[in-house]
Every structure is written in structure tokens, then in C-alpha cells.
Write a protein that holds these residues in place. Structure first.
Motif, PDB file in Angstrom:
ATOM      1  N   GLU A 226       0.834  -1.204   0.000  1.00 48.10           N
ATOM      2  CA  GLU A 226       0.000   0.000   0.000  1.00 48.10           C
ATOM      3  C   GLU A 226       0.868   1.253   0.000  1.00 48.10           C
ATOM      4  N   ASP A 227       2.008   1.179   0.660  1.00 46.43           N
ATOM      5  CA  ASP A 227       2.904   2.331   0.759  1.00 46.43           C
ATOM      6  C   ASP A 227       3.743   2.536  -0.494  1.00 46.43           C
ATOM      7  N   LYS A 228       4.116   1.440  -1.157  1.00 44.13           N
ATOM      8  CA  LYS A 228       5.090   1.517  -2.249  1.00 44.13           C
ATOM      9  C   LYS A 228       4.513   1.247  -3.632  1.00 44.13           C
ATOM     10  N   LYS A 229       3.232   0.936  -3.735  1.00 45.98           N
ATOM     11  CA  LYS A 229       2.701   0.471  -5.014  1.00 45.98           C
ATOM     12  C   LYS A 229       2.823   1.541  -6.094  1.00 45.98           C
ATOM     13  N   ALA A 230       3.028   1.054  -7.313  1.00 48.33           N
ATOM     14  CA  ALA A 230       3.229   1.933  -8.459  1.00 48.33           C
ATOM     15  C   ALA A 230       1.895   2.428  -8.990  1.00 48.33           C
ATOM     16  N   VAL A 231       1.941   3.585  -9.600  1.00 48.68           N
ATOM     17  CA  VAL A 231       0.791   4.108 -10.322  1.00 48.68           C
ATOM     18  C   VAL A 231       1.098   3.935 -11.793  1.00 48.68           C
TER      19      VAL A 231
END
Length: 490
Positions: A226-231
Motif C-alpha cells: 500500500e505504501d510503495k505500489k506503483a501508479v
């Protein structure tokens, strides 16, 4: 309270004491190579037209720019206002503190996190992942290398479609008849770039141990994603297909600035690579520059071998504008297994490693096979390149001397502003630049004829490197003629 080391504990290479100063040279009189090395690295990193493997590759000349941040031409990297984890001004995480050609900033781009386990009935399976609909076909074999049941832990770099992955594996004895006395798991991530995977090594190591002790507890992994996920960009296949260099414009070749694969062990993968192969590095250098398909075999653990893949790719770095536009890109595949055979059948140039001995028999998949320090090829036309000549030995001697001076200067000055990785990449880049600059000048002259003097100016042996240069002219489409006699028995 014990301070946690900045290195990954899985990389336990033997430390080598710094060498004594060169004979006849007092320590006080030794010049520091730092400033010159830093300036040369910056000059090369800012030059347009770098070629070499990068953070990703495009499927064609019209591929869109990567959505990984804005490129800063002055620094040769990214701008996103973030600070690299573990790095401090004037230094760097992992004890290297390097100034590299890819020393900008990249955003976190975690596109998937997963847990793989070995099931005694089904074999390797993906037991959990986020996002739940991500395509992880084959990851269960990439993140748990064949033969891993014989070792206690490992880490693996790999490629999945257009993404790169890092997985940490661990094997824990358990008193369970159902699990046959051993519990084996890997925890891994996928990103569009391999250059930042090092940042998550400790986290993945901790999480795989956590999964072994408390199977099924995924809360830390959920919070991490949730903190590092890519867009990712919408539309198409949701894949970031182009390297960041495309944002600089059409004048830049392929991946314009060579990316840094940060190594967290203070000994560095380059010094280990040099010690492991010795003079045979020069043989690998020629095959890499010719864009051959290089396959490295090693039994587990495979983590260190993945670094050898990276080092091999560094050998082919060129920063002469226009060079390499028409040649296949040397792609780092890192760890591969039999499931990758269909992909390898279509590749013209790559460097990869495997733990599966069966690949040695599939000679149609590779040009060069590396087993331990033994470099060999089944192609008769490439056999002459296996022989070391006087120019090869001279180049290796110069590399060793420069490395010795750098290590000694590090020990005396305690200055970590540059590293052996910088030195290694720059050494071969400058060697390659010298060759292609000379070839370009000769090809553009009124008499495009290469002589023994040209060969020597390029740091090549007029006799021993005859077949190498002939192949180089053909591969890169350089319109020059080589008139040096090549005796049949050199």
C-alpha cells in the motif's frame, strides 16, 4: 543496543585486506584518483548516446516514455524530490557511497508483492500476492531456484515480462511429516527497474523469515504494498515499456545513461567479479561487445551469480553518439529456468544465469556458456576469441593497477566518494569508446583502411584480435576494411 549493518547478510563474501602501495612508491606521494575518477564519470554520464542495458526496454521505436519520473539532464538521473534510503551527503548506503552514471532519483514502483512456497504435493506455488489479479505466471519458479532445497537461504534477481523481480528465499527445518521436515518459502517483489531493488533486500529477508515462522500472516506485506505500489499508466497492457532515457529526446541511443544496480555489500560485486574471473574478463568483454548470448551456469546459491550477469552487461557500455543503434540490446535476464526457453529462442542478445544443467545441451539458445571460471563456445567462428593475447593481458594489468591505487587511496584517505564499481564501468566504457571513435574516424576518412597502428591505438593486438575486429565491424555495420595479415597459427 546493536546497530544494524547496512549490508545484506546474505552477501557474505570474504573481505580482502587492502593491498600495499606499489613498489618504490611512498604512501605520501601517491596521487588520489578520486577527483579525476569523479570528473570522468560525470563527463561520461552526461554524454549523449550511451548504449547498454537499462531499467527496461522498448518494444519498438515508438514506445512511450516511462512513467518513472522526470529526467534531470544535469545529473543524468531523475528528479522527484525524494531521498534515497540509506544514503547520506557525500556517501551512500551499503558502504559504497558511489557517484555513478545513474545517481539520480527514482520513485518507488512496486507493481506486485508475493509469497511463494514449496508444497510437497503441488511443487512451487504462489500462495499469496497483491494485487490479487496480477499475472505472476512462472514467478513461482523464478523466485525459488532449482536446487534451492540444498541451501538455507538465497536471493534471486529475475525478469518477468517487462518487469524485474527480487525474491529472498529461506529454508527452515520443521518437525512436520506433511512438509517432509523442511519449510521453504520466497518473498518477492516486481518493479519496472532493477536499479532500486537493492533497497528492499532487508525487508524481504525479514519477511521470508517471518513467513517461515508465522505462515499466513501477510499484514506487513499488505502495508508495504500500500505504501510503495506503483501508479501505472492506464490502457494497453499496463506495462512501463520504455527506458527513462527516452525523455531526453530522439538523439539518445537506447538507454542513454547506464543504470546503477546498487550493491549493499561493502566488498562490491565488481571486485568479486574481477577476482573470480581474473584475465578471463577480457574474453567476456569481447563477447559482450559483440552482443552475443551469454549464459552463466552455477549451482545454488544464485544471488552472487545474478551480480555476475550485471557485471557482464557493464562490459559493453559505450558513450559514443550513434554507436549501437542498429545492434541488438544486451539484455540482463538474470536468473532463468526451463520455463524461459520460449522467450530465449527469440532473443538475439542477452546475459542470464541458471542453476539448471540441462541448458548446456540446448546449444541453440546461447553462444557462450560460462561454467565456474570456464568460458566456452560451441561456435567455431568464436573459438579464436577464447585465447588471451598480449593486449588482453596488458589491459587487465592496467585495470588491476588502477583498482589497486583506488583501494589503497580509500584505505589511506577514508574517502568513499567513488567506488570500484565506478572504476570498473568507466575503465571498459573508455576502452570501448576508444575503439569506436577510432573506427568511426577511419570509416569516415578518404582511405577507410585499418592498419596495425590503428589496432594498437585501440588497445588491440594486431594479430590476436584480428577475428574480433572483423566480427565487430560486421556486427556494428562499420564501413572499414581490415588489411592486417592474420597468420593461421598465431
Amino acid at each position: 543496543m546493536v546497530e544494524q549493518s547496512d549490508r545484506a547478510p546474505l552477501l557474505d563474501w570474504e573481505e580482502v585486506p587492502p593491498p600495499p602501495p606499489p613498489p618504490g612508491v611512498a604512501s605520501a606521494s601517491l596521487p588520489s584518483p578520486r577527483k579525476d575518477l569523479r570528473e570522468r564519470i560525470l563527463a561520461n554520464s552526461r554524454a549523449l548516446g550511451h548504449t547498454g542495458p537499462g531499467t527496461g526496454w522498448s518494444s519498438g521505436p515508438e514506445a512511450p516514455a516511462a512513467a518513472v519520473g522526470d529526467v534531470d539532464l544535469q545529473s543524468g538521473g531523475f528528479r522527484d524530490g525524494t531521498e534515497r534510503e540509506g544514503e547520506k551527503p557525500g556517501g551512500g548506503g551499503g558502504g559504497t557511497g558511489r557517484l555513478s552514471a545513474w545517481d539520480g532519483q527514482e520513485r518507488d514502483q512496486i507493481v506486485a508483492v508475493f509469497v511463494v512456497t514449496f508444497d510437497t504435493r503441488s511443487g512451487n506455488i504462489v500462495e499469496w500476492c497483491l494485487p490479487e489479479d496480477v499475472n505472476l505466471e512462472g514467478v513461482e519458479f523464478k523466485s525459488m531456484a532449482s536446487g534451492s532445497h540444498r541451501i538455507s537461504n538465497d536471493f534471486i534477481y529475475f525478469r518477468k515480462d517487462r518487469f524485474f523481480g527480487l525474491a529472498c528465499f529461506a529454508n527452515m527445518p520443521v518437525e512436520s511429516e506433511l512438509e517432509r521436515g523442511a519449510r521453504m518459502k520466497s518473498v518477492g517483489i516486481l518493479t519496472p527497474s532493477y536499479t532500486l531493488l537493492y533497497r528492499y533486500m532487508h525487508f524481504l529477508e525479514n519477511q521470508v523469515r517471518h513467513q517461515l515462522q508465522y505462515p499466513g500472516q501477510y499484514t506487513p506485506l499488505e502495508a508495504f504494498f500500500e505504501d510503495k505500489k506503483a501508479v501505472l499508466p492506464s490502457g494497453g497492457d499496463n506495462l512501463i515499456t520504455a527506458c527513462p532515457g527516452r525523455a531526453l529526446g530522439p538523439t539518445v541511443n537506447r538507454c542513454c545513461v547506464y543504470p546503477e544496480m546498487k550493491i549493499t555489500h561493502p566488498a562490491g560485486c565488481m571486485s568479486q567479479f574481477i577476482r573470480f574471473f581474473g584475465e578471463r574478463i577480457m574474453v567476456l568483454w569481447k563477447f559482450a561487445l559483440l552482443r552475443k548470448r551469454i549464459l552463466i551456469f552455477s549451482p545454488p546459491p544464485v544471488g552472487v551469480v545474478c551480480y555476475r550477469v550485471y557485471c557482464c552487461c557493464c562490459l559493453a557500455n559505450v558513450s559514443v553518439p550513434g554507436v549501437g543503434v542498429s545492434v541488438p540490446e544486451l539484455r540482463p535476464f538474470f536468473y532463468i529456468n526451463v520455463a524461459d526457453i520460449p522467450v530465449l529462442e527469440t532473443e538475439l542478445s542477452y546475459v542470464a544465469c541458471t542453476t539448471e544443467k540441462i541448458f548446456e545441451e540446448k546449444k541453440e539458445l546461447y553462444d557462450v556458456y560460462v561454467d565456474n571460471q570456464n568460458v566456452k563456445t560451441h561456435r567455431e567462428s568464436l573459438q579464436p576469441l577464447l585465447r588471451l593475447n598480449s593486449a588482453d593481458r596488458e589491459k587487465y594489468k592496467k585495470l588491476s593497477e588502477q583498482r589497486q591505487m583506488l583501494v589503497y587511496s580509500q584505505n589511506v584517505n577514508a574517502d568513499c566518494s567513488s567506488s570500484e564499481e565506478d572504476l570498473f564501468i568507466l575503465f571498459f566504457m573508455e576502452q570501448n569508446n576508444r575503439i569506436f571513435q577510432t573506427l568511426s574516424e577511419v570509416a569516415g576518412s578518404a582511405d577507410p583502411t585499418l592498419t596495425a597502428d590503428h589496432m594498437k591505438a585501440m588497445g588491440l593486438d594486431p594479430q590476436g584480435d584480428h577475428s574480433f575486429l572483423v566480427d565487430l565491424l560486421e556486427v556494428y555495420g562499420i564501413d572499414a576494411m581490415l588489411v592486417i595479415d592474420n597468420p593461421c597459427c598465431p
